[in-house]
Design a protein around this motif. Structure first.
Motif, PDB file in Angstrom:
ATOM      1  N   THR A 121       0.818  -1.215   0.000  1.00 31.52           N
ATOM      2  CA  THR A 121       0.000   0.000   0.000  1.00 31.52           C
ATOM      3  C   THR A 121       0.852   1.266   0.000  1.00 31.52           C
ATOM      4  N   THR A 122       2.122   1.136   0.400  1.00 32.10           N
ATOM      5  CA  THR A 122       2.999   2.317   0.417  1.00 32.10           C
ATOM      6  C   THR A 122       3.384   2.754  -0.990  1.00 32.10           C
ATOM      7  N   THR A 123       3.213   1.863  -1.985  1.00 29.52           N
ATOM      8  CA  THR A 123       3.567   2.208  -3.374  1.00 29.52           C
ATOM      9  C   THR A 123       2.371   2.724  -4.160  1.00 29.52           C
ATOM     10  N   LEU A 124       1.169   2.708  -3.548  1.00 27.88           N
ATOM     11  CA  LEU A 124      -0.027   3.162  -4.255  1.00 27.88           C
ATOM     12  C   LEU A 124      -0.140   4.679  -4.192  1.00 27.88           C
ATOM     13  N   PHE A 176      -4.970 -10.706 -16.883  1.00 27.09           N
ATOM     14  CA  PHE A 176      -4.695 -11.643 -15.799  1.00 27.09           C
ATOM     15  C   PHE A 176      -3.418 -11.272 -15.041  1.00 27.09           C
ATOM     16  N   GLY A 177      -2.451 -10.672 -15.739  1.00 27.77           N
ATOM     17  CA  GLY A 177      -1.254 -10.220 -15.042  1.00 27.77           C
ATOM     18  C   GLY A 177      -1.582  -9.153 -14.019  1.00 27.77           C
ATOM     19  N   GLN A 178      -2.398  -8.185 -14.427  1.00 28.78           N
ATOM     20  CA  GLN A 178      -2.780  -7.135 -13.495  1.00 28.78           C
ATOM     21  C   GLN A 178      -3.792  -7.628 -12.459  1.00 28.78           C
ATOM     22  N   TYR A 179      -4.538  -8.655 -12.827  1.00 30.87           N
ATOM     23  CA  TYR A 179      -5.447  -9.256 -11.840  1.00 30.87           C
ATOM     24  C   TYR A 179      -4.654  -9.872 -10.698  1.00 30.87           C
ATOM     25  N   ILE A 180      -3.547 -10.542 -11.033  1.00 27.68           N
ATOM     26  CA  ILE A 180      -2.677 -11.110 -10.000  1.00 27.68           C
ATOM     27  C   ILE A 180      -2.112 -10.001  -9.115  1.00 27.68           C
ATOM     28  N   ALA A 181      -1.729  -8.869  -9.739  1.00 27.72           N
ATOM     29  CA  ALA A 181      -1.191  -7.746  -8.970  1.00 27.72           C
ATOM     30  C   ALA A 181      -2.244  -7.159  -8.032  1.00 27.72           C
ATOM     31  N   THR A 184      -2.770  -9.386  -5.124  1.00 32.73           N
ATOM     32  CA  THR A 184      -1.642  -9.251  -4.191  1.00 32.73           C
ATOM     33  C   THR A 184      -1.880  -8.093  -3.234  1.00 32.73           C
ATOM     34  N   ILE A 185      -2.332  -6.949  -3.792  1.00 26.18           N
ATOM     35  CA  ILE A 185      -2.600  -5.779  -2.945  1.00 26.18           C
ATOM     36  C   ILE A 185      -3.754  -6.050  -1.980  1.00 26.18           C
ATOM     37  N   PHE A 196       3.149 -13.667   2.458  1.00 23.56           N
ATOM     38  CA  PHE A 196       2.253 -14.174   1.423  1.00 23.56           C
ATOM     39  C   PHE A 196       2.181 -13.198   0.244  1.00 23.56           C
ATOM     40  N   SER A 197       2.156 -11.891   0.561  1.00 18.20           N
ATOM     41  CA  SER A 197       2.110 -10.869  -0.491  1.00 18.20           C
ATOM     42  C   SER A 197       3.375 -10.899  -1.335  1.00 18.20           C
ATOM     43  N   ASN A 198       4.519 -11.088  -0.666  1.00 18.37           N
ATOM     44  CA  ASN A 198       5.777 -11.160  -1.409  1.00 18.37           C
ATOM     45  C   ASN A 198       5.817 -12.370  -2.344  1.00 18.37           C
ATOM     46  N   GLU A 199       5.226 -13.479  -1.882  1.00 20.82           N
ATOM     47  CA  GLU A 199       5.158 -14.668  -2.734  1.00 20.82           C
ATOM     48  C   GLU A 199       4.287 -14.405  -3.959  1.00 20.82           C
TER      49      GLU A 199
END
Length: 456
Positions: A121-124, A176-181, A184-185, A196-199
């Protein structure tokens, strides 16, 4: 503070749009649909509108997947409006730049997470790491755009089905790539589990690499397919040229035999005349004149390749009801070798005869005719062929002639003609007006010794 945050986002989107212009201009320069002055004005307007629209999507927190899909169509729309290149080329480079954005986004996020060990969340937007993340993101885009400048891209031609399939693959892959991202968030926000988020970040990164490799592999397959198609066309053209050359050799041999037989005929005529066998002489001459009708079709300019092609094509055209006129002033030393000469003239006459045949089938009010002439002009030689046609002529937006059979730029014959002209420092001009199709070609000459043979 809030207004400053959104000003920063607009600035980042403005720079991102500028990078797209730099990238696409490097790949499609000199193919503008507008004048350069008007193009630059419209380009600046596009960059502003694109950055504002992207900022609006970010403001309403539209998912990254949908944002990337919208970005893809904006890129494609930009290339369609401003450039003349084919759809497959525009599709290719729009997809490549979208892949650059996707890879840069993934790298920037992964790099900041690896260094700072903080949550996503710090990168959003509004987060404490948003500025370094976006700066890293722009740096990655700049590096990819710079590296792409040195890659020699091979232009590919896609069928409508292949084009739609490629678009669908790009959209699905990026979605789907952005769906995974996004998952993750959300996972971090809900579970507060950084491990888990890092994985998931690692999974997203691996997916990004694999997807880019897949697009590269598909691109290489299309390049190989295009190369094989060109090789097949060149092989077919080579076989035709070899056949023409073989026909040239056979025709030259026939002319040599004709000259040899002529001596015997004259000897026989002289013998009958000396013996005053006038009845036999008249009969012999009558038979000889009958057989001479075929011999009279041979053209004799002193250049075996020209003689062969014209001796074959002129009777062929006349048999199809095409009126033919020709004037030949051929230099003693011709600049092209026999194979290239036969290929050039063979393609010119084949195209002209085909056009006249189509005219005969579709319009009886216009007389099918072919005017052909070769003549030296100063230190150049001009080869010109003009034929009537039915007025149906396909051109692209730049005025280049398209094949009436395939709709693609040039046909095989016209493409080969252009290749021969370019390879031998020639000049070609192709025009059409008042149902007349004209091809004028000029080649440089070293000498200016001529032998004129004309008939019209």
């Amino acid at each position: 503070m809030i207004s400053l945050k959104y000003v920063w986002e607009i600035l980042i989107n403005l720079i991102e749009s500028s990078f797209f212009y730099i990238f696409i201009e490097d790949k499609m320069k000199d193919s503008y649909r507008f004048t350069q002055k008007r193009f630059k004005i419209l380009m600046i307007l596009y960059i502003l509108l694109d950055s504002i629209s992207t900022s609006i999507l970010n403001y309403f927190q539209i998912s990254y997947g949908i944002s990337y899909i919208i970005a893809f169509f904006i890129f494609l729309f930009f290339t369609l409006i401003f450039y003349k290149k084919s759809l497959s080329i525009k599709l290719l480079f729009s997809s490549i730049f979208l892949a650059i954005l996707y890879a840069s986004d993934t790298i920037a996020t992964m790099l900041l997470q690896f260094i700072s060990k903080s949550d996503l969340t710090t990168t959003l937007v509004g987060g404490p790491l948003r500025v370094p993340t976006t700066l890293t993101y722009l740096s990655c885009i700049a590096i990819f755009v710079y590296l792409s400048h040195f890659i020699k891209w091979k232009y590919i031609s896609l069928s409508p089905v292949e084009t739609l399939s490629y678009i669908a693959l790009c959209i699905i892959g990026f979605f789907f790539g952005q769906y995974i991202a996004s998952v993750t968030i959300k996972s971090f926000i809900i579970f507060k589990n950084s491990n888990f988020s890092n994985e998931l970040i690692l999974v997203s990164s691996i997916y990004c690499i694999l997807f880019l490799l897949l697009l590269s592999y598909i691109y290489m397959l299309y390049c190989t397919k295009e190369q094989n198609r060109n090789l097949l066309t060149e092989k077919q053209q080579l076989l035709l040229e070899e056949a023409d050359y073989k026909n040239l050799i056979e025709t030259t041999e026939s002319l040599r035999k004709l000259k040899h037989d002529m001596q015997h005929h004259l000897s026989a005529i002289q013998f009958l005349a000396n013996n005053k066998s006038y009845d036999e002489l008249n009969e012999y001459i009558k038979n000889y004149v009958g057989s001479f009708d075929e011999m009279n079709k041979f053209i004799s300019t002193g250049n075996s390749a020209i003689d062969c092609i014209l001796s074959t094509c002129i009777p062929k055209a006349e048999q199809k009801g095409i009126k033919v006129s020709y004037v030949l002033t051929v230099p003693d030393t011709f600049s092209l070798n026999p194979i290239l000469t036969s290929s050039l003239l063979g393609n010119l006459w084949t195209n002209a005869i085909t056009a006249c045949e189509n005219l005969i089938r579709t319009d009886s009010s216009i007389i099918p005719l072919i005017d052909f002439y070769i003549k030296p002009i100063e230190n150049m030689i001009l080869i010109s062929i003009e034929n009537t046609f039915n007025g149906i002529c396909k051109k692209d937006s730049a005025g280049n002639f398209l094949s009436t059979k395939t709709g693609k730029l040039n046909g095989t014959g016209l493409k080969r003609i252009n290749e021969i002209v370019d390879q031998n420092d020639g000049i070609i001009e192709i025009t059409d007006h008042d149902n007349r199709f004209c091809v004028h070609i000029m080649f440089p000459l070293k000498e200016k010794t001529t032998n004129e043979n004309s008939n019209s």
